[in-house]
Design a protein around this motif. Sequence first.
Motif, PDB file in Angstrom:
ATOM      1  N   VAL A 219       0.845  -1.190   0.000  1.00 44.60           N
ATOM      2  CA  VAL A 219       0.000   0.000   0.000  1.00 44.60           C
ATOM      3  C   VAL A 219       0.878   1.237   0.000  1.00 44.60           C
ATOM      4  CG1 VAL A 219      -1.879  -1.176   1.195  1.00 44.60           C
ATOM      5  CG2 VAL A 219      -0.204   0.131   2.536  1.00 44.60           C
ATOM      6  N   SER A 220       0.295   2.334  -0.503  1.00 46.67           N
ATOM      7  CA  SER A 220       0.937   3.637  -0.443  1.00 46.67           C
ATOM      8  C   SER A 220      -0.175   4.674  -0.334  1.00 46.67           C
ATOM      9  CB  SER A 220       1.824   3.872  -1.666  1.00 46.67           C
ATOM     10  OG  SER A 220       2.679   4.991  -1.471  1.00 46.67           O
ATOM     11  N   LEU A 221       0.157   5.934  -0.562  1.00 43.92           N
ATOM     12  CA  LEU A 221      -0.798   7.015  -0.324  1.00 43.92           C
ATOM     13  C   LEU A 221      -1.289   7.591  -1.650  1.00 43.92           C
ATOM     14  CD1 LEU A 221      -2.146   8.717   1.921  1.00 43.92           C
ATOM     15  CD2 LEU A 221      -0.239  10.331   1.708  1.00 43.92           C
ATOM     16  N   LEU A 254      -8.884   5.751   5.779  1.00 40.48           N
ATOM     17  CA  LEU A 254      -8.032   4.658   6.230  1.00 40.48           C
ATOM     18  C   LEU A 254      -8.893   3.428   6.491  1.00 40.48           C
ATOM     19  CD1 LEU A 254      -5.715   6.554   8.763  1.00 40.48           C
ATOM     20  CD2 LEU A 254      -5.007   5.558   6.580  1.00 40.48           C
ATOM     21  N   HIS A 260      -3.601  -2.790   6.134  1.00 40.87           N
ATOM     22  CA  HIS A 260      -3.611  -1.422   5.626  1.00 40.87           C
ATOM     23  C   HIS A 260      -3.042  -0.406   6.611  1.00 40.87           C
ATOM     24  CE1 HIS A 260      -6.087  -2.894   2.330  1.00 40.87           C
ATOM     25  NE2 HIS A 260      -6.080  -1.694   1.794  1.00 40.87           N
ATOM     26  N   TRP A 263       1.824   0.022   8.511  1.00 43.49           N
ATOM     27  CA  TRP A 263       2.956   0.863   8.150  1.00 43.49           C
ATOM     28  C   TRP A 263       3.320   1.887   9.221  1.00 43.49           C
ATOM     29  CZ3 TRP A 263       1.331   5.971   7.859  1.00 43.49           C
ATOM     30  CH2 TRP A 263      -0.043   6.169   7.666  1.00 43.49           C
ATOM     31  N   VAL A 325      -5.329   5.418   1.579  1.00 39.89           N
ATOM     32  CA  VAL A 325      -4.264   4.414   1.634  1.00 39.89           C
ATOM     33  C   VAL A 325      -4.770   3.115   1.031  1.00 39.89           C
ATOM     34  CG1 VAL A 325      -2.798   3.018   3.134  1.00 39.89           C
ATOM     35  CG2 VAL A 325      -3.159   5.441   3.648  1.00 39.89           C
ATOM     36  N   ASP A 326      -4.119   2.671  -0.045  1.00 36.73           N
ATOM     37  CA  ASP A 326      -4.498   1.418  -0.690  1.00 36.73           C
ATOM     38  C   ASP A 326      -3.369   0.995  -1.620  1.00 36.73           C
ATOM     39  OD1 ASP A 326      -6.310  -0.659  -0.793  1.00 36.73           O
ATOM     40  OD2 ASP A 326      -7.461   0.163  -2.461  1.00 36.73           O
ATOM     41  N   LEU A 347       3.829   7.258   1.845  1.00 31.59           N
ATOM     42  CA  LEU A 347       3.150   7.332   3.122  1.00 31.59           C
ATOM     43  C   LEU A 347       3.956   8.236   4.061  1.00 31.59           C
ATOM     44  CD1 LEU A 347       2.329   3.541   3.460  1.00 31.59           C
ATOM     45  CD2 LEU A 347       0.605   5.359   3.325  1.00 31.59           C
ATOM     46  N   PRO A 357       5.198   0.018   4.865  1.00 31.12           N
ATOM     47  CA  PRO A 357       4.104  -0.934   4.663  1.00 31.12           C
ATOM     48  C   PRO A 357       4.631  -2.333   4.400  1.00 31.12           C
ATOM     49  CG  PRO A 357       4.476   0.309   2.661  1.00 31.12           C
ATOM     50  CD  PRO A 357       5.382   0.909   3.708  1.00 31.12           C
ATOM     51  N   GLN A 421       7.655   3.854  -3.028  1.00 33.39           N
ATOM     52  CA  GLN A 421       7.278   3.332  -1.712  1.00 33.39           C
ATOM     53  C   GLN A 421       7.970   2.009  -1.424  1.00 33.39           C
ATOM     54  OE1 GLN A 421       4.805   4.860   0.722  1.00 33.39           O
ATOM     55  NE2 GLN A 421       6.353   3.588   1.713  1.00 33.39           N
TER      56      GLN A 421
END
Length: 472
Positions: A219-221, A254, A260, A263, A325-326, A347, A357, A421
């Motif tokens: 996951v990242s932002l 979130l 998820h 991180w 976040v996904d 993130l 993450p 990421q």
Amino acid sequence: MDSRPWKVMRKVMPAETPRPQSAGGVGGRPSRLMLALVTCLALGLLLAACGRRGQTTPTPPPVTTAVAAESPNPAPSTPMVTPAGESAPILPTPTSTQAPTPVSGRLVLWHSWAQADGDALAAALERFQQRYPDVTVDTLFVADPDLLQSYGEAVQAGGGPDLVLAPNWWLGQMVAAGVVQPLDGLVDEAALRDYWPAALDSLRWQGRLYGLPIYMELVSLYYNRALVDEGRLPNTLDDLLALAQEDPRQGIGLYLSLYHLYWGIPAYGGQLLDADGRVVLDQNDGAARYLAWLVQADQTPGNFIDQDYGMLLDRFKKEEYAFFVDGPWSRDELQQALGEKLDVTLLPAGPVAPAQPWLNASGFFINPQASPEQQALALLFAREVSGPLGGPSMAGLARRLPAFRGAELGNDPILQGFFRQAAHAQALPAVPEMEQVWAYGGDMFLKVLAGGADPAQTVAETSALINEANGK
């Protein structure tokens, strides 16, 4: 060696968590009927392998593509047991700008990749065939719920393919059954540096490397460029909170799940497991401080922390908040709704370390029954297809995140964002203790955020529950 590791086919991640799926799809624990069907399939494969023992593998019929076509029953390579202590020779692995070393032979690959993933694999195989015209690759599609058991039982019987394409959460079972070849000393260290470290780590078991990763998930932002100034993207968790306090439309969605939200634990200096598989979240205040930050974020207008993944996704698509976040698995749906407004950034870091993450990967695993020469050929194939030959199709056709650091991503800012990421990620632990972590870890967040429990006390109680369940 455990001769019956396939009776329970547990995944590392809980079924209720929206998360990366293996290309053929994943399911939960198989039913008794499914196990019976799998057993029948495995017996048929084993009989075929045994019947061919000592025979020359037949040449497949001519096909219209450069790579040998999927057939309903391609013959496995002739079983050859590697002598004890004998290592496969290391074949030179050319880069895309070097002329390949002349090699020839035949390989059999089993996989469960379908649809766009299958197209990406076919494109990578075609590029390999163009580069190595004297190497024939036969592939067999095996449905994802059946692949682990079919492969394991075939190898234990002395047959099976030369290599299998599988997710990392099967690794522990394959090692326990003795059906996967350790790669330490067989792959040049310089070549290993071409992969993202966490992707390689996800294919390690008890310190030994067993596979080469072809793609990875994490996951990242995500953010909406229309709702936040790109010059003010949050570098820290405090920055993220300040943006929502300034304007609720600069808030975040979130998903309330361990996968998820993990991180932030290392960002605050927390650690989940020690080397013995014991939960050590309570050994410092990092996890408790992160939970306290989540409580503050949840109480800030514009932020949404919820167990309803679909609701959070829809609200982000409707531009109700700027951040979400996904992982890359949702990018097509998000891009359809937001178009060029969608982008990905790192993130936000915590007070101790960058956000880290979990990262998990799928990769190529080698049959330990193959001869050293056949293993070397399989490694050459795995290295090329997981590297420069497979990267473009992984990114362009499957829209997956290649594990090869030098992969050509084209002008794709979303994958480029996830690539950045990946430099700050931890391998998702593929250890037996994780079953209890999944059972209790998500409840730790829920008790604090929905139940108002004290963060420090909840961390201590959760750590004790998991360790007790694991006999630690």
